[in-house]
Design a protein around this motif. Structure first.
Motif, PDB file in Angstrom:
ATOM      1  N   VAL A 183       0.809  -1.218   0.000  1.00  0.00           N
ATOM      2  CA  VAL A 183       0.000   0.000   0.000  1.00  0.00           C
ATOM      3  C   VAL A 183       0.844   1.271   0.000  1.00  0.00           C
ATOM      4  O   VAL A 183       0.325   2.350  -0.275  1.00  0.00           O
ATOM      5  N   CYS A 184       2.124   1.147   0.313  1.00  0.00           N
ATOM      6  CA  CYS A 184       2.983   2.330   0.362  1.00  0.00           C
ATOM      7  C   CYS A 184       3.162   2.882  -1.048  1.00  0.00           C
ATOM      8  O   CYS A 184       3.548   2.145  -1.964  1.00  0.00           O
ATOM      9  N   PRO A 185       2.879   4.155  -1.261  1.00  0.00           N
ATOM     10  CA  PRO A 185       3.035   4.719  -2.605  1.00  0.00           C
ATOM     11  C   PRO A 185       4.496   4.701  -3.033  1.00  0.00           C
ATOM     12  O   PRO A 185       5.409   4.739  -2.204  1.00  0.00           O
ATOM     13  N   GLU A 186       4.707   4.611  -4.337  1.00  0.00           N
ATOM     14  CA  GLU A 186       6.064   4.635  -4.859  1.00  0.00           C
ATOM     15  C   GLU A 186       6.709   5.979  -4.534  1.00  0.00           C
ATOM     16  O   GLU A 186       6.087   7.031  -4.704  1.00  0.00           O
ATOM     17  N   PRO A 187       7.949   5.958  -4.037  1.00  0.00           N
ATOM     18  CA  PRO A 187       8.608   7.223  -3.733  1.00  0.00           C
ATOM     19  C   PRO A 187       8.880   8.009  -5.004  1.00  0.00           C
ATOM     20  O   PRO A 187       9.181   7.433  -6.049  1.00  0.00           O
ATOM     21  N   GLY A 188       8.734   9.307  -4.894  1.00  0.00           N
ATOM     22  CA  GLY A 188       8.968  10.139  -6.057  1.00  0.00           C
ATOM     23  C   GLY A 188      10.439  10.466  -6.235  1.00  0.00           C
ATOM     24  O   GLY A 188      11.288  10.093  -5.432  1.00  0.00           O
ATOM     25  N   GLY A 189      10.737  11.158  -7.317  1.00  0.00           N
ATOM     26  CA  GLY A 189      12.101  11.591  -7.570  1.00  0.00           C
ATOM     27  C   GLY A 189      13.051  10.422  -7.755  1.00  0.00           C
ATOM     28  O   GLY A 189      12.752   9.442  -8.435  1.00  0.00           O
ATOM     29  N   HIS A 190      14.205  10.522  -7.106  1.00  0.00           N
ATOM     30  CA  HIS A 190      15.241   9.501  -7.249  1.00  0.00           C
ATOM     31  C   HIS A 190      15.321   8.597  -6.021  1.00  0.00           C
ATOM     32  O   HIS A 190      16.337   7.926  -5.806  1.00  0.00           O
ATOM     33  N   SER A 191      14.275   8.562  -5.214  1.00  0.00           N
ATOM     34  CA  SER A 191      14.295   7.718  -4.026  1.00  0.00           C
ATOM     35  C   SER A 191      14.386   6.247  -4.414  1.00  0.00           C
ATOM     36  O   SER A 191      13.786   5.806  -5.394  1.00  0.00           O
ATOM     37  N   GLN A 192      15.151   5.502  -3.635  1.00  0.00           N
ATOM     38  CA  GLN A 192      15.223   4.060  -3.820  1.00  0.00           C
ATOM     39  C   GLN A 192      14.324   3.393  -2.793  1.00  0.00           C
ATOM     40  O   GLN A 192      14.375   3.723  -1.610  1.00  0.00           O
ATOM     41  N   ARG A 193      13.525   2.442  -3.259  1.00  0.00           N
ATOM     42  CA  ARG A 193      12.622   1.722  -2.368  1.00  0.00           C
ATOM     43  C   ARG A 193      13.184   0.332  -2.108  1.00  0.00           C
ATOM     44  O   ARG A 193      13.462  -0.426  -3.048  1.00  0.00           O
ATOM     45  N   LEU A 194      13.330   0.002  -0.834  1.00  0.00           N
ATOM     46  CA  LEU A 194      13.822  -1.303  -0.420  1.00  0.00           C
ATOM     47  C   LEU A 194      12.793  -1.935   0.519  1.00  0.00           C
ATOM     48  O   LEU A 194      11.982  -1.239   1.128  1.00  0.00           O
ATOM     49  N   HIS A 195      12.847  -3.263   0.621  1.00  0.00           N
ATOM     50  CA  HIS A 195      11.929  -3.959   1.517  1.00  0.00           C
ATOM     51  C   HIS A 195      12.702  -4.914   2.418  1.00  0.00           C
ATOM     52  O   HIS A 195      13.533  -5.687   1.944  1.00  0.00           O
TER      53      HIS A 195
END
Length: 262
Positions: A205-217
């Protein structure tokens, strides 16, 4: 001359030398992923990916944990501590002078800050009452001022879990008794270099981070839930969760200072 018995490559070398397995290790180095995600990233059929994952799991380099959000899925995780041990053993097997000594990335508590803030990190879980505040506090503690850190939840609880407060106070000398859970919406507009989800449900449910943010789990069971995968809840579950988060943070610190990829 080296005997033929000593000429057998160490397990890490044998496993990591294969192109598909090296790619799997590389993709899992920064966060946990499901098989279908690894299939898409590696570009190989699922049966091929599953076969190589089994080999990596057989030596303990990769572990799997059933998703707490969808029990039909499993998240695969790279065991960085095990990789460090086997990689060090591989160097020593070749020559004693090549023994690798893992770096100590954590800044001791109380040390003066000698470098500016290099990265910003947001930890997210559902209630922002256990895993994410623990991660926020531990990274702030370990980073020694080198990272800007925050945490939030998609459905924040009224207060931080008492066992989260207790485990940080007893095990790490950190006091978060006064903090209150915050909603993810309160951080709208703020930019973070890394957005790290710590529970399987909020990842969906977490929205995709904008800009150049890296998403990790990081797939970490909720220590406040009844039964955390081991059949034991309560304070010991918080100790295990904090220890796992702390290990991951120790390996995250060099990444924050020297990003591995754009």
């Amino acid at each position: 001359m080296v005997s033929s018995a000593h000429a057998v490559p160490p397990a890490f070398v044998r496993l990591a030398a294969h192109a598909v397995r090296w790619r799997l290790l590389s993709e899992l180095a920064y966060g946990d992923l499901r098989v279908r995600e690894l299939v898409a990233l590696v570009g190989e059929p699922q049966n091929v990916v599953s076969y190589h994952l089994r080999l990596l799991r057989s030596d303990g380099l990769v572990t799997a944990r059933r998703s707490s959000h969808d029990g039909r899925d499993s998240y695969y995780r790279l065991d960085l501590e095990r990789c460090a041990e086997t990689l060090a053993a591989a160097g020593t097997a070749l020559h004693p002078a090549l023994r690798l000594v893992p770096a100590q990335p954590a800044a001791p508590a109380g040390d003066p800050v000698t470098s500016p803030v290099t990265s910003s990190v947001l930890f997210v879980c559902t209630g922002n009452s256990a895993r994410s505040p623990v991660a926020e506090a531990l990274l702030r503690h370990r980073a020694g001022g080198r990272a800007e850190v925050a945490s939030a939840g998609s459905h924040p609880k009224p207060r931080t879990h008492p066992d989260a407060v207790r485990v940080l106070r007893r095990g790490y000398g950190i006091d978060i008794a006064d903090r209150r859970p915050r909603h993810l919406d309160t951080l709208t507009g703020r930019r973070f270099d890394y957005v790290i989800t710590l529970c399987d449900k909020v990842r969906e449910v977490c929205p995709e981070p904008g800009g150049h943010s890296q998403r990790l789990h990081w797939s970490i069971p909720d220590p406040a839930a009844t039964g955390d995968g081991t059949g034991q809840a309560g304070y010991p579950a918080f100790e295990r969760a904090a220890a796992e988060i702390d290990t991951r943070i120790r390996y995250l610190l060099p990444v924050l200072t020297h990003p591995p990829r754009p």
